[in-house]
Structure formats: C-alpha cells, structure tokens
Design an enzyme around this catalytic site. Sequence first.
Site, PDB file in Angstrom:
ATOM      1  CG  ASN A 205      -0.309  -0.028   2.543  1.00  0.00           C
ATOM      2  OD1 ASN A 205       0.768   0.541   2.729  1.00  0.00           O
ATOM      3  ND2 ASN A 205      -0.934  -0.687   3.511  1.00  0.00           N
ATOM      4  CE  LYS A 207       2.162   3.905   8.467  1.00  0.00           C
ATOM      5  NZ  LYS A 207       2.977   2.750   8.857  1.00  0.00           N
ATOM      6  CD  GLU A 208       2.034  -2.610   3.460  1.00  0.00           C
ATOM      7  OE1 GLU A 208       1.577  -3.327   4.377  1.00  0.00           O
ATOM      8  OE2 GLU A 208       1.773  -2.806   2.255  1.00  0.00           O
ATOM      9  CG  ASP A 275      -5.819 -10.617   3.737  1.00  0.00           C
ATOM     10  OD1 ASP A 275      -4.620 -10.350   3.571  1.00  0.00           O
ATOM     11  OD2 ASP A 275      -6.329 -10.826   4.846  1.00  0.00           O
TER      12      ASP A 275
END
Length: 328
Positions: A205, A207-208, A275
């Site tokens: 995502n 942020k990651e 997921d």
Amino acid sequence: MLTDKVRALQQSGKQPNILVIGDLMIDHYIVGEATRLSPEAPVPVVNVKNETITLGGAANVAQNLITLGSQVTVSGLIGHDTSGTQLISILKEEGIDTCGIIDDHSRPTTVKTRVMAGSHQLVRIDREVTDAVSTAIEDLVIERLSDCISEADIVLFSDYNKGLFSPTLTQRLVELATQKGKKIIVDPKGFNYAKYKGVYIIKPNRKELAEASKKDKIKNLDDLKEASSIILAQTNAEYLVVTLSEEGMAIMSPIAHQLLPVKATEVFDVTGAGDTVLAVMAYFIASGFTVEEACELANHAAAIVIRQVGSATTTLNEIIADIEKASR
C-alpha cells in the site's frame, strides 16, 4: 468486455491451483455490552454476548481464493496448541489443503483477540512470537513445499511480518519457484524488500511503499513513480501494484504506469481488503488474464468488501454485478 471474459471463465469450470505461503492467524472476536465502569480500575466492564473465530492473515487469503473457485494449498506455521488445531479444522472445513502447514513448538499460533462493545473496539490482545524462523524450520518448509510449488499455477507470499519470511527462507522459496517456472505475487511487510528479489509482482500500500523506499510520504504521482523505481530496481520485480486507499490503485512497471480509480461509493471497513485484492489478482492471473485485467477486477472486489464490516470475501458473480453497476 471484461465481464464476458469472466463469465467464460465461470462456464469453463476451470479451477486454478494456487499455493498460499504466509503468516497464518486466527481472528477472535469477543462481543458484548459495556454499560458501566469497573470498580477496580477506570475501564469498561464488558458483558459478553457472543464470541466468534475466523481466519486471518494468509488463512484469510486462502479463504478468499476458495470463495472465488480456486483449488488452494496453504503453508505456514502454527503452534502446538488448541488455536492451531482450530485453525487447521476451519481450513479443512473450507476445503483448503493444509499439507504445507508446520507445527512449530517454539511459538504459539498467532491469535488476535478483539474485545468489542457493540461496534466499538475496546482493546486488541495479540498472542504471537515474531522471531525469525529457525534453520531447521526453514529446511522443513522447503522440503514440504517442493511438490506443492510444482503443482501450483501461481504462488502467493502473504507476509504479515510474523517471522516466517526471513530473508534466507524467502530467497530459498523464490529460487525454488523460479526453478519450477512459477510466478510469485507478494503482499509485503517490513522495510526489507530486497528479500523479495526475483518475484513477479509486489503489492504494497502507499504507506508500505513509502517506508520501504525510505521516502517520507507519497503525495502525488511523481512521488509514486520515484518510490516505485527504487523498489523495482531493488527487487527486479516486473510490477508493483500499489493500493492507494480512496484513490484506487496503481500498476507500476519499469517502463510504464497505469492508475485505476477507486470503485467504492461507501466505505465501512477496510479490514481484509488487501487480502481480497491479493487473492483476486492471483486468481485471474493464474486463469490467463493480463495483470491489468486482474487489477481492474481486484479493484472492483475491494470496493465490494470495504462496504461490509469485518474481513469479507467476494464471488465472481458479485464482481460481475459490480462492474455492470459501475458502467451504467
């Protein structure tokens, strides 16, 4: 049209064989009413009305794949405990092959317990050990998965940073899959994306991706391109698929990018949406769809599940209906 292609897949009856390797968890919900404070401390007293146990982490990815119509084998670690037995039992009830699951006596089965007063979460209690796996467990995983990888149409890494994906085991799994000509899609965690070197797709995502590329924030397309180029160069992945919350998702490659706007009109709960995106992408790529088509379908699937409370799954019929509704 894409809906016609999905319907043709339905009618063919083909079931892709997908191997999910990842951090297995149980989501435990304790739900009740809180109408008074405890006399012992300034905390609410919860009068329990209901308890539920559901699959979490990589086990939730596997459940999503079953709902879509895949044959699924799952691999990961459980503890030598009651929760591990429960997890295996639920997976088997869902029709998921559990032959790749290993009982690691050095750690408990990961359980996340959420105490709820109505729809409000009061506290979350985690039972877990996140230390990297031992060399002995690494060897056992490789031994156990050699045949499973051979039989799979595609391999998923569902990394929740609970210790399974040590750099050495991750690279051993990548090498094994590469030798057998299998593509890997990764849902990553942590800052060390170098351990995923050689995979097909990485799905962070926003942020990651910022954390892994050592950028403060990703505020615009230029930031997204810069962060993606860092990770693509570091990992040699063919694609990054970056989920952007309310802005949808982006498909990034070394030579091009494509932005897919969000499909959701309402957002109730994003739990488990990542997921679902991973599962839907893998299902359609394993079924012969392009990465772009698979991501478009995953974007619709995410819109469906975030309209529901708690981790949810979706079906091919629901995805088709969502596409048709959006095109009206």
